[in-house]
Design an enzyme around this catalytic site. Structure first.
Site, PDB file in Angstrom:
ATOM      1  N   LYS A   1     -38.464  25.390  15.522  1.00 49.08           N
ATOM      2  CA  LYS A   1     -37.045  26.118  15.856  1.00 49.08           C
ATOM      3  C   LYS A   1     -35.867  25.105  15.883  1.00 49.08           C
ATOM      4  O   LYS A   1     -36.055  24.152  16.619  1.00 49.08           O
ATOM      5  CB  LYS A   1     -37.195  26.977  17.061  1.00 49.08           C
ATOM      6  CG  LYS A   1     -36.306  28.050  17.357  1.00 49.08           C
ATOM      7  CD  LYS A   1     -36.638  28.837  18.632  1.00 49.08           C
ATOM      8  CE  LYS A   1     -35.371  29.581  18.919  1.00 49.08           C
ATOM      9  NZ  LYS A   1     -35.126  30.044  20.230  1.00 49.08           N
TER      10      LYS A   1
ATOM     11  N   LYS B   1     -31.169  21.689  20.103  1.00 47.89           N
ATOM     12  CA  LYS B   1     -30.176  20.669  20.342  1.00 47.89           C
ATOM     13  C   LYS B   1     -30.793  19.237  20.444  1.00 47.89           C
ATOM     14  O   LYS B   1     -30.567  18.450  19.936  1.00 47.89           O
ATOM     15  CB  LYS B   1     -29.059  20.774  21.388  1.00 47.89           C
ATOM     16  CG  LYS B   1     -27.561  20.330  21.254  1.00 47.89           C
ATOM     17  CD  LYS B   1     -26.744  21.066  22.150  1.00 47.89           C
ATOM     18  CE  LYS B   1     -26.119  19.910  22.760  1.00 47.89           C
ATOM     19  NZ  LYS B   1     -25.192  20.501  24.225  1.00 47.89           N
TER      20      LYS B   1
ATOM     21  N   CYS C   1     -44.651  25.661  32.205  1.00 48.49           N
ATOM     22  CA  CYS C   1     -43.832  26.893  31.575  1.00 48.49           C
ATOM     23  C   CYS C   1     -44.002  26.916  30.222  1.00 48.49           C
ATOM     24  O   CYS C   1     -43.835  25.892  29.555  1.00 48.49           O
ATOM     25  CB  CYS C   1     -41.933  26.764  31.936  1.00 48.49           C
ATOM     26  SG  CYS C   1     -41.406  27.502  30.950  1.00 48.49           S
TER      27      CYS C   1
ATOM     28  N   HIS D   1     -27.326  31.798  16.070  1.00 43.80           N
ATOM     29  CA  HIS D   1     -26.405  32.697  16.680  1.00 43.80           C
ATOM     30  C   HIS D   1     -25.579  33.387  15.683  1.00 43.80           C
ATOM     31  O   HIS D   1     -25.333  34.510  15.579  1.00 43.80           O
ATOM     32  CB  HIS D   1     -25.346  31.982  17.543  1.00 43.80           C
ATOM     33  CG  HIS D   1     -25.849  31.069  18.801  1.00 43.80           C
ATOM     34  ND1 HIS D   1     -25.802  29.853  18.688  1.00 43.80           N
ATOM     35  CD2 HIS D   1     -26.726  31.425  19.520  1.00 43.80           C
ATOM     36  CE1 HIS D   1     -26.586  29.395  19.730  1.00 43.80           C
ATOM     37  NE2 HIS D   1     -26.949  30.572  20.289  1.00 43.80           N
TER      38      HIS D   1
ATOM     39  N   CYS E   1     -39.153  28.670  36.843  1.00 42.94           N
ATOM     40  CA  CYS E   1     -38.438  27.583  35.953  1.00 42.94           C
ATOM     41  C   CYS E   1     -36.981  27.706  35.582  1.00 42.94           C
ATOM     42  O   CYS E   1     -36.386  28.854  35.472  1.00 42.94           O
ATOM     43  CB  CYS E   1     -39.227  27.817  34.384  1.00 42.94           C
ATOM     44  SG  CYS E   1     -38.477  27.064  32.988  1.00 42.94           S
TER      45      CYS E   1
HETATM   46  N1  MSP Z   1     -27.814  35.026  27.025  1.00 44.66           N
HETATM   47  C1  MSP Z   1     -28.949  35.456  26.448  1.00 44.66           C
HETATM   48  C2  MSP Z   1     -28.731  36.853  25.912  1.00 44.66           C
HETATM   49  C3  MSP Z   1     -28.253  38.061  26.558  1.00 44.66           C
HETATM   50  S1  MSP Z   1     -28.079  39.683  26.099  1.00 44.66           S
HETATM   51  C4  MSP Z   1     -27.839  40.474  27.318  1.00 44.66           C
HETATM   52  C5  MSP Z   1     -29.357  34.483  25.373  1.00 44.66           C
HETATM   53  N2  MSP Z   1     -28.530  33.714  24.901  1.00 44.66           N
HETATM   54  S2  MSP Z   1     -28.781  32.727  23.713  1.00 44.66           S
HETATM   55  O1  MSP Z   1     -27.559  32.030  23.534  1.00 44.66           O
HETATM   56  O2  MSP Z   1     -29.983  32.006  24.108  1.00 44.66           O
HETATM   57  O3  MSP Z   1     -28.817  33.557  22.478  1.00 44.66           O
HETATM   58  C6  MSP Z   1     -30.119  33.877  22.030  1.00 44.66           C
HETATM   59  C7  MSP Z   1     -30.074  34.727  20.822  1.00 44.66           C
HETATM   60  O4  MSP Z   1     -29.376  33.702  19.861  1.00 44.66           O
HETATM   61  C8  MSP Z   1     -31.366  35.026  19.883  1.00 44.66           C
HETATM   62  O5  MSP Z   1     -31.897  36.338  20.305  1.00 44.66           O
HETATM   63  C9  MSP Z   1     -30.777  35.187  18.503  1.00 44.66           C
HETATM   64  O6  MSP Z   1     -30.077  36.228  18.511  1.00 44.66           O
HETATM   65  C10 MSP Z   1     -30.014  33.974  18.276  1.00 44.66           C
HETATM   66  N3  MSP Z   1     -30.634  32.989  17.886  1.00 44.66           N
HETATM   67  C11 MSP Z   1     -30.893  31.517  18.811  1.00 44.66           C
HETATM   68  N4  MSP Z   1     -31.567  30.901  17.884  1.00 44.66           N
HETATM   69  C12 MSP Z   1     -31.957  31.424  16.903  1.00 44.66           C
HETATM   70  C13 MSP Z   1     -32.810  30.893  15.910  1.00 44.66           C
HETATM   71  N5  MSP Z   1     -33.209  29.860  15.512  1.00 44.66           N
HETATM   72  N6  MSP Z   1     -33.165  31.766  14.759  1.00 44.66           N
HETATM   73  C14 MSP Z   1     -32.446  33.154  15.001  1.00 44.66           C
HETATM   74  N7  MSP Z   1     -31.820  33.469  15.855  1.00 44.66           N
HETATM   75  C15 MSP Z   1     -31.525  32.749  16.815  1.00 44.66           C
HETATM   76  O7  MSP Z   1     -30.621  34.476  25.127  1.00 44.66           O
END
Ligand code: MSP
Length: 542
Positions: free
Chosen positions: A309, A312, A157, A35, A140
């Site tokens: 990747k 948690k 899934c 994030h 799922c």
């Molecule tokens: N809530 C949805 C997004 C809605 S947008 C209208 C979601 N949330 S999430 O918390 O799962 O966040 C996903 C995003 O977090 C990824 O698209 C990326 O921006 C970031 N990342 C989460 N894990 C990541 C990595 N391991 N590496 C890089 N970015 C990643 O999906």
């Protein structure tokens, strides 16, 4: 007395507007490196556009509805609202700690967001693009979506490797398939709409595969209550993705808020995991509501830890605040942008972080500042000297500086952050070599003050240019460098040190002779790695 005539020059120009968003993150887990990467990149890109003189707006936030969240709250025995308030606040605290200067933080539980989603749904419903139908599918809970038979892998899934539940119920559907032919030609006609290219190709393949259907956009309240009620049927709540995507316009006041008129259409930045909702659902939704589509969708890869990747459950999650605290926030931000090729996956390890810090920051950049400033103190009482005639080697250095800066601007604007920084380092390394070859200490001994002044002037001027370029990536270290070079830059400010970076990269100069500079500098101390002695070290010695 002669009458004074005053000439008033009216400059008329229009500012370019630039609106950038990150995904809004689910509040079922605490923020981690993944994030943080998206948010730091978005922060850097917005700061970069500010330095080009643009009127910018940077949005991030949290996604707070849906099954996932209810389950996470339930595990802690908490009510959803209470739980999401706490996790959303911890995202905001992390962004503050990482120097993120967002203009707004949107939450899908905000009253304004909920109203906007209902308005949007009503509009699409009125246009006849939402219908009621029966649907049976493999659901799922982890993904919060139905899978078709074809999409499952060995009946599981593909994301979670678990058997989805067969759910049959009546729901509302968005006529997404109606917009897919338009979307396909739009993507074909707009080469940079989805970038980098490999993701554009992926989306086109998805559109050509014929597997995309209408989108189920409701959940019966009997199954899920934690969502936004459909304005045309209070037995249902809105599907979390349909709700979440609308944040990009609810946060800027669609339909009639001034920020909507000022900033839409903007750009999105997300990782490849959520390519489909952003590249397919969202443009179709916008089109159905009669709104212009976004300008660009920028997609990046994953940060991997030991080739997997982060997650948690695997216990390999990296805490970005801890990294910033231990290694320095500027160094950490630099590493993230320098190490990952935008669009591809990259590995994260503390060893790699330390290697980069020691090589690029301590040895190259930090050392340059330290040696040039201490020489300026010794030879010119810490004042920028005026140069004399530039020799060929000075001209070459100045040219290298401007060229690498121009490349930096072009590459950074094109999301090639690693290449942009590499290009800037041509100046950093070039300057260290220039200082070595011009040997100011020898010029000093010879009493050649004219050459000495010129060499110090060329070095200090180039260093200021480098420091300016680094502001988007590492605002705090850049501020310190500029202050050491006699500039006046406030701490923790979203206001850039200059707003004409392109002009800065087209002419050598910018440091005024006589300016007082710092007498010493220790920006990036080397990180010593304590090598653990092998267990049998003693034995080997004897
Ligand atoms: N809530 C949805 C997004 C809605 S947008 C209208 C979601 N949330 S999430 O918390 O799962 O966040 C996903 C995003 O977090 C990824 O698209 C990326 O921006 C970031 N990342 C989460 N894990 C990541 C990595 N391991 N590496 C890089 N970015 C990643 O999906």
């Amino acid at each position: 007395m002669q009458a004074q005539t005053q000439k008033i020059v009216v400059l008329s120009f229009t500012l370019n507007n630039f609106f950038l968003t990150t995904p809004i993150y689910y509040v079922n887990a605490q923020p981690h490196l993944g994030h943080a990467y998206s948010t730091i990149v978005a922060d850097s890109v917005t700061r970069f556009h500010k330095m080009l003189g643009e009127d910018t707006f940077f949005l991030t936030g949290t996604d707070e509805h849906g099954d996932k969240i209810v389950q996470a709250a339930g595990k802690q025995g908490r009510a959803p609202q209470d739980f999401v308030d706490e996790v959303s606040a911890s995202f905001q605290a992390v962004w503050l700690a990482l120097g993120i200067a967002n203009d707004h933080f949107v939450r899908t539980t905000d009253a304004a967001h909920k109203r906007t989603v209902q308005m949007f749904l009503q509009r699409v419903h009125n246009a006849g693009d939402i219908y009621f139908g029966e649907f049976g599918g493999h659901y799922c809970y982890g993904c919060e979506r139905f899978y078709t038979e074809k999409e499952l892998e060995n009946s599981l899934c593909p994301q979670h490797n678990i058997s989805p539940e067969f759910v049959s119920e009546k729901n509302y559907f968005f006529r997404m398939s109606k917009y897919l032919p338009w979307l396909k030609s739009y993507i074909e006609e707009h080469e940079n709409f989805i970038r980098p290219r490999r993701y554009r190709a992926e989306v086109l393949a998805m559109l050509e595969s014929g597997t995309l259907e209408d989108l189920c956009i409701s959940r019966p309240k009997t199954r899920l209550e934690w969502g936004i009620e459909l304005p045309f049927d209070d037995n249902y709540v809105c599907y979390v993705w349909f709700d979440a995507l609308i944040n990009y316009i609810s946060a800027i006041g669609w339909p009639d808020g001034p920020n909507y008129a000022r900033y839409w259409p903007g750009e999105h930045l997300v990782a490849k995991d959520i390519l489909k909702p952003h590249a397919v659902f969202w443009p179709a939704m916008l089109r159905a509501a009669g709104l212009p589509v976004y300008n660009h969708l920028n997609i990046h890869g994953y940060w991997l830890v030991r080739d997997t990747k982060m997650s948690k459950s695997l216990g390999n999650v990296i805490d970005p605040v801890d990294m910033g605290r231990r290694f320095g926030l500027s160094a950490f931000r630099y590493f993230l942008l320098r190490e990952m090729r935008f669009g591809e996956d990259a590995s994260f390890s503390e060893d790699m972080l330390i290697t980069r810090i020691n090589a690029d920051l301590a040895n190259d950049l930090g050392n340059l500042f330290s040696r040039v400033l201490s020489m300026t103190a010794k030879y010119f009482e810490s004042r920028v000297p005026a140069p004399f005639d530039l020799l060929q080697e000075d001209e070459t250095m100045a040219e290298l500086c401007l060229n690498s800066m121009q490349n930096f601007v072009q590459l950074f604007g094109n999301t090639q952050f690693d290449a942009a920084l590499e290009s800037l380092w041509e100046t950093v390394r070039g300057l260290n070599k220039y200082v070595d070859s011009q040997a100011p200490w020898a010029l000093y001994k010879q009493g050649n003050t004219e050459r000495l002044a010129t060499v110090m002037y060329v070095s200090l001027t180039s260093m200021r240019k480098v420091a300016l370029c680094l502001w988007p990536v590492m605002p705090e270290a850049s501020r310190q460098m500029l202050v050491q070079l006699g500039g006046d830059v406030a701490e923790n400010t979203p206001t850039p040190p200059v707003t004409d970076l392109k002009l800065e990269s087209s002419a050598f100069g910018g440091l005024v002779h006589g300016t007082a500079v710092a007498g010493a500098s220790n920006l990036f101390p080397r990180i010593e790695v304590k090598k653990e002695a092998p267990a049998n070290a003693k034995k080997q010695k004897n």
